[in-house]
Design a protein around this motif. Structure first.
Motif, PDB file in Angstrom:
ATOM      1  N   THR A   1       0.841  -1.186   0.000  1.00 35.92           N
ATOM      2  CA  THR A   1       0.000   0.000   0.000  1.00 35.92           C
ATOM      3  C   THR A   1       0.885   1.247   0.000  1.00 35.92           C
ATOM      4  N   PRO A   2       0.355   2.411  -0.359  1.00 38.49           N
ATOM      5  CA  PRO A   2       1.156   3.640  -0.285  1.00 38.49           C
ATOM      6  C   PRO A   2       1.766   3.856   1.100  1.00 38.49           C
ATOM      7  N   ALA A   3       0.981   3.583   2.151  1.00 42.70           N
ATOM      8  CA  ALA A   3       1.517   3.760   3.512  1.00 42.70           C
ATOM      9  C   ALA A   3       2.637   2.773   3.793  1.00 42.70           C
ATOM     10  N   MET A   4       2.476   1.527   3.328  1.00 40.39           N
ATOM     11  CA  MET A   4       3.517   0.528   3.540  1.00 40.39           C
ATOM     12  C   MET A   4       4.801   0.922   2.829  1.00 40.39           C
ATOM     13  N   MET A   5       4.707   1.423   1.615  1.00 39.67           N
ATOM     14  CA  MET A   5       5.903   1.840   0.873  1.00 39.67           C
ATOM     15  C   MET A   5       6.609   2.994   1.572  1.00 39.67           C
ATOM     16  N   GLU A   6       5.820   3.917   2.150  1.00 44.67           N
ATOM     17  CA  GLU A   6       6.435   5.016   2.888  1.00 44.67           C
ATOM     18  C   GLU A   6       7.183   4.499   4.122  1.00 44.67           C
ATOM     19  N   ARG A   7       6.606   3.513   4.815  1.00 41.72           N
ATOM     20  CA  ARG A   7       7.267   2.922   5.979  1.00 41.72           C
ATOM     21  C   ARG A   7       8.575   2.262   5.574  1.00 41.72           C
ATOM     22  N   ILE A   8       8.534   1.520   4.473  1.00 42.04           N
ATOM     23  CA  ILE A   8       9.743   0.835   4.006  1.00 42.04           C
ATOM     24  C   ILE A   8      10.805   1.856   3.611  1.00 42.04           C
TER      25      ILE A   8
END
Length: 318
Positions: A239-246
């Motif tokens: 998800t967009p949020a997951m990519m930002e976390r990574i």
């Protein structure tokens, strides 16, 4: 996220006791190595003037006691390090979250490391320690330090020369994603020009170019290439949020991280340039920032887990 930790009076008392033991270890190490070095240096001039036997006797008179001192203090050092992990680091983890546990002698098994499919290079030497387990809401997770190596052998005129190479020296983290994945999704470093990127490009689960997933996040795509045997599932995962976390995790890590999503678990491998949860020997224990680096690792893990929890709310295992 920031993980708050304050050293309790009970832990402070343990630290003060261990500090006395640490100073004894350091003092004995200096004396032992001093005797050994002094014996070696003294042996040379004695040998020149009194002969080889005299030089050996004089050197041995200092080297042997020095070696005995170092041998005897090694048990104290091992006990000191063990107490630090159990009574200091263990207490620190419990104060952050009571469900966190530390097992210094356990880790990620070699079989699980292999089955994560992050790496496919055959392992010739493997060591793991400091297994930490926990749970945030519905998400169970654990991580441990791992050092996996392979060897190459080169024939030379003097015989066979063995060289050891790192597959991974760092931490492997895994969390229950609360979904049985239909395929395998792998996120690997894009910068293959760096030494660690080169190793990742050779070692990470091999999938073809047809399996590349195009994601709408320029910052993420700049650092990573994503492969998956299930394009739709990969987009649900990343998800967009997951990519930002990574991306955030990657920026705070010394080297580029790598991830895989397989079966019902997420794996994250990130190389590190130091060991965590280790007792310092040549630095005092009585300092405010003693556990800052160790606790910051928990921040990395909680960042991932909290994002995972957002995904587990819409997915359930079938």
């Amino acid at each position: 996220m920031a993980v708050n930790f304050v050293i309790s009076p009970a832990v402070q008392s343990v630290l003060e006791e261990l500090e006395i033991q640490r100073k004894k270890i350091v003092s004995t190490n200096y004396k032992g190595w001093g005797l050994i070095l002094g014996g070696i240096l003294l042996a040379f001039p004695v040998t020149n003037f009194g002969g080889l036997i005299a030089g050996l006797l004089v050197g041995a008179a200092a080297v042997i006691p020095g070696g005995v001192m170092l041998y005897k203090i090694s048990d104290d050092t091992a006990q000191y390090k063990s107490r630090f992990k159990k009574e200091v680091v263990g207490a620190a983890l419990s104060s952050v979250d009571q469900c966190l546990t530390l097992d210094p002698t356990n880790g990620i098994s070699e079989a699980e490391f292999t089955s994560s499919q992050l790496f496919t290079t055959g392992i010739d030497r493997y060591h793991t320690e400091d297994l930490i387990c926990g749970k945030v809401d519905k998400t169970s997770f654990y991580f441990a330090e791992v050092h996996a190596e392979y060897k190459t052998e080169t024939r030379t005129k003097n015989g066979t020369q063995t060289t050891w190479h790192d597959i991974l020296k760092g931490i492997v983290f895994t969390a229950d994603f609360n979904k049985n994945f239909n395929g395998v999704t792998v996120v690997r470093p894009k910068d293959f020009g760096s030494s660690i990127g080169a190793w990742f490009s050779k070692n990470i689960f091999s999938v073809g170019d047809k399996n590349v997933v195009e994601l709408e996040n320029d910052g993420f795509n700049k650092n990573f290439v994503t492969y998956s045997t299930d394009q739709v599932e990969a987009r649900y995962i990343l998800t967009p949020a997951m990519m930002e976390r990574i991306n955030d995790l990657n920026q705070r890590s010394a080297y580029t991280v790598s991830l895989s999503f397989i079966n019902s678990s997420m794996y994250v491998a990130f190389p590190l340039d130091k060991n965590y949860f280790e007792a310092p020997v040549y630095k005092t224990l009585l300092r405010a920032d003693l556990l800052d680096d160790d606790i910051s690792i928990l921040g990395f893990m909680y960042d991932i887990v909290h994002e995972l929890d957002l995904n587990t709310r819409i997915w359930t295992k079938q």
